[in-house]
Design a protein around this motif. Structure first.
Motif, PDB file in Angstrom:
ATOM      1  N   GLU A 126     -16.367  -4.969  -7.331  1.00 42.15           N
ATOM      2  CA  GLU A 126     -16.434  -4.996  -7.661  1.00 42.15           C
ATOM      3  C   GLU A 126     -18.283  -5.436  -8.550  1.00 42.15           C
ATOM      4  O   GLU A 126     -18.590  -5.615  -7.428  1.00 42.15           O
ATOM      5  CB  GLU A 126     -14.985  -6.111  -8.447  1.00 42.15           C
ATOM      6  CG  GLU A 126     -14.267  -6.031  -8.449  1.00 42.15           C
ATOM      7  CD  GLU A 126     -13.712  -5.648  -9.544  1.00 42.15           C
ATOM      8  OE1 GLU A 126     -13.792  -4.822  -9.746  1.00 42.15           O
ATOM      9  OE2 GLU A 126     -12.540  -6.301  -9.639  1.00 42.15           O
ATOM     10  N   PRO A 127     -18.065  -5.499 -10.341  1.00 40.88           N
ATOM     11  CA  PRO A 127     -18.955  -6.297 -10.415  1.00 40.88           C
ATOM     12  C   PRO A 127     -20.019  -7.222  -9.812  1.00 40.88           C
ATOM     13  O   PRO A 127     -21.250  -7.371 -10.258  1.00 40.88           O
ATOM     14  CB  PRO A 127     -18.779  -5.784 -12.040  1.00 40.88           C
ATOM     15  CG  PRO A 127     -18.009  -4.663 -12.042  1.00 40.88           C
ATOM     16  CD  PRO A 127     -16.841  -5.462 -10.712  1.00 40.88           C
ATOM     17  N   GLU A 128     -18.486  -7.839 -10.042  1.00 40.65           N
ATOM     18  CA  GLU A 128     -19.023  -9.508  -8.805  1.00 40.65           C
ATOM     19  C   GLU A 128     -19.325  -9.336  -7.105  1.00 40.65           C
ATOM     20  O   GLU A 128     -19.038 -10.278  -6.951  1.00 40.65           O
ATOM     21  CB  GLU A 128     -18.100 -10.516  -9.474  1.00 40.65           C
ATOM     22  CG  GLU A 128     -18.271 -10.243 -11.202  1.00 40.65           C
ATOM     23  CD  GLU A 128     -17.250  -9.594 -11.720  1.00 40.65           C
ATOM     24  OE1 GLU A 128     -17.149 -10.009 -13.201  1.00 40.65           O
ATOM     25  OE2 GLU A 128     -16.912  -8.733 -11.216  1.00 40.65           O
ATOM     26  N   LYS A 129     -19.458  -8.291  -6.892  1.00 36.03           N
ATOM     27  CA  LYS A 129     -19.571  -7.936  -5.906  1.00 36.03           C
ATOM     28  C   LYS A 129     -20.696  -9.400  -5.409  1.00 36.03           C
ATOM     29  O   LYS A 129     -20.171  -9.271  -3.939  1.00 36.03           O
ATOM     30  CB  LYS A 129     -19.578  -6.533  -5.129  1.00 36.03           C
ATOM     31  CG  LYS A 129     -21.284  -6.075  -5.182  1.00 36.03           C
ATOM     32  CD  LYS A 129     -21.208  -4.584  -5.219  1.00 36.03           C
ATOM     33  CE  LYS A 129     -22.552  -3.679  -5.407  1.00 36.03           C
ATOM     34  NZ  LYS A 129     -21.855  -4.047  -6.966  1.00 36.03           N
ATOM     35  N   SER A 168     -10.938  -1.103  -8.669  1.00 35.86           N
ATOM     36  CA  SER A 168     -12.459  -1.819  -9.262  1.00 35.86           C
ATOM     37  C   SER A 168     -12.623  -1.909 -10.731  1.00 35.86           C
ATOM     38  O   SER A 168     -12.534  -0.482 -11.573  1.00 35.86           O
ATOM     39  CB  SER A 168     -14.134  -0.784  -8.851  1.00 35.86           C
ATOM     40  OG  SER A 168     -14.585  -1.246  -9.026  1.00 35.86           O
ATOM     41  N   ARG A 169     -13.484  -2.503 -11.238  1.00 36.59           N
ATOM     42  CA  ARG A 169     -13.948  -2.280 -13.193  1.00 36.59           C
ATOM     43  C   ARG A 169     -15.174  -1.840 -12.562  1.00 36.59           C
ATOM     44  O   ARG A 169     -15.657  -1.341 -14.240  1.00 36.59           O
ATOM     45  CB  ARG A 169     -13.685  -3.435 -13.519  1.00 36.59           C
ATOM     46  CG  ARG A 169     -12.672  -3.883 -14.051  1.00 36.59           C
ATOM     47  CD  ARG A 169     -12.670  -5.909 -13.741  1.00 36.59           C
ATOM     48  NE  ARG A 169     -13.469  -6.620 -14.098  1.00 36.59           N
ATOM     49  CZ  ARG A 169     -14.947  -7.636 -13.694  1.00 36.59           C
ATOM     50  NH1 ARG A 169     -13.705  -7.258 -11.995  1.00 36.59           N
ATOM     51  NH2 ARG A 169     -15.170  -8.261 -13.700  1.00 36.59           N
ATOM     52  N   ASP A 170     -16.035  -1.041 -11.514  1.00 35.40           N
ATOM     53  CA  ASP A 170     -16.758  -0.502 -11.691  1.00 35.40           C
ATOM     54  C   ASP A 170     -16.804   1.586 -11.631  1.00 35.40           C
ATOM     55  O   ASP A 170     -16.191   1.364 -10.792  1.00 35.40           O
ATOM     56  CB  ASP A 170     -17.857  -0.843 -10.634  1.00 35.40           C
ATOM     57  CG  ASP A 170     -18.920  -1.024 -10.365  1.00 35.40           C
ATOM     58  OD1 ASP A 170     -19.728   0.447 -11.082  1.00 35.40           O
ATOM     59  OD2 ASP A 170     -19.719  -0.971  -9.866  1.00 35.40           O
TER      60      ASP A 170
END
Length: 386
Positions: free
Chosen positions: A368-371, A279-281
């Motif tokens: 992810e930030p776009e979850k 994940s980018r978070d």
């Protein structure tokens, strides 16, 4: 081979080992391997040594408890005293399972007692399989919204169903009840942590859960299921599925069955995926890899072999999938192959099939930030079919 479900977050057995192939062909390694095989063979023979003596006491005990009285023998019976150190005690695995289960139960109870959780009732239960294993399950039920459908959630390798509590509550808000099940060896279920002797176990346990609950025909699963329960499944949602996992060298496909039989629980350090960026978070990564219910150690040989087997099976049977499905994958996923999801979408025989590829997203789409976007896409697909 029985039909199986694919694992949504599989860790490659052969990751990082391709440069070690040449070492397999050295004389020293093959000599060591031969000694290892001989040693294992001798170990297998140990239980048969002295068996005749060890069963005398139980046989006498059975005779003593029967209706017919046996005449005492002329010679006095020998009394065998067992050292206290050899007395049966709770194994390390049992203790570890108890700790994991207690934590899983605690989280459910704390979530239910939380002041902000007024829209969902979260509960847990256990069921015992035909193998004798206790499997941990939990459910999220909407309180203020009428239930229109059911989602059965099957998590990926090394994690547990509780990780998806936030998503389950969002499904509740849209009138969807959620059931989750922890695989054998995962979360609050029995078994050595992250050890999966057969992925058929996960499929069979999910089938039992489906039959145990009274699901209507408008139910959905987050993983592919065996055709035995197809009538109860209206659709399948696959997030970052491990449809295509290949060994880095053909020799591993040859050696894997041998080592999975001789050393099934052995951990392959070269395939360790601990700390893998999924994940980018940053907060999501810390939460995942600091969770005691998430396994962060090296993959076990048998588990990795099962992943290779299921991948081979899936690749040979993509056209047999006829259930409506939605597959989602991040194009930057380094754990599972997004191109394999594309192949699944192209070759599956389902007339109702949708693929969603997220540019630049990693493996854990729901973290992810776009979850929120990912969740909304899943919910829109589900609710349009209720």
């Amino acid at each position: 081979m029985a039909r199986r479900s694919n694992d949504g977050a599989a860790v490659m057995l052969t990751s990082g080992t391709s440069e070690r192939i040449n070492a397999l062909f050295s004389l020293r390694v093959w000599r060591s391997l031969w000694l290892l095989i001989n040693a294992c063979f001798l170990i297998l023979l140990l239980p048969f040594r002295g068996r005749r003596r060890s069963v005398v006491a139980p046989e006498l005990a059975e005779k003593g408890g029967g209706a017919k009285e046996e005449k005492p023998s002329a010679a006095p019976a020998k009394v065998v005293r067992v050292p206290a150190a050899m007395a049966p005690r709770k194994s390390t695995v049992d203790k570890e399972v108890a700790a994991r289960r207690a934590l899983a139960v605690k989280r459910v109870m704390e979530d239910n007692c939380g002041g902000d959780n007024n829209d969902t009732v979260r509960e847990f239960s256990l069921f015992v399989t035909s193998r004798g294993d206790s499997i941990f399950t939990q459910s999220w039920t909407p309180v203020k919204v009428k239930v229109r459908g059911v989602v059965v959630l099957l998590h990926g390798l090394n994690e547990h169903s509780g990780r998806y509590s936030v998503f389950a509550k969002k499904l509740n808000a849209n009138g969807i009840k959620v059931y989750g099940m922890d695989w054998i060896g995962h979360g609050g279920s029995d078994g050595l942590h992250a050890y999966v002797h057969s992925l058929d176990y996960a499929v069979n346990d999910m089938e039992f859960l489906l039959l145990l609950r009274t699901f209507d025909r408008r139910s959905y699963s987050l993983e592919a299921l065996d055709p035995k329960v197809r009538q109860s499944v209206a659709g399948v949602v696959l997030t970052s599925p491990a449809v295509g996992v290949q060994p880095s060298h053909p020799i591993f496909a040859v050696l894997a069955p041998v080592f999975s039989f001789l050393l099934p629980r052995f951990q392959v350090s070269a395939a360790n995926k601990r700390g893998t960026v999924v994940s980018r978070d940053p907060e999501a990564l810390v939460a995942k890899y600091s969770d005691p219910l998430v396994f962060t150690g090296s993959i076990r040989v048998r588990t990795g072999y099962e992943i290779l087997c299921i991948t081979t099976y899936l690749q040979q049977n993509l056209t047999r999938l006829t259930t409506p499905f939605l597959v989602l994958h991040g194009t930057a996923d380094s754990v599972t192959d997004p191109e394999a999801s594309r192949k699944l979408h192209e070759e599956a025989s389902s007339t109702d099939k949708t693929i969603k590829l997220y540019e630049g997203l990693l493996h854990d789409l729901l973290f992810e930030p776009e979850k929120e976007e990912v969740m909304d896409n899943i919910i829109a697909w589900l609710t349009s079919r209720l």
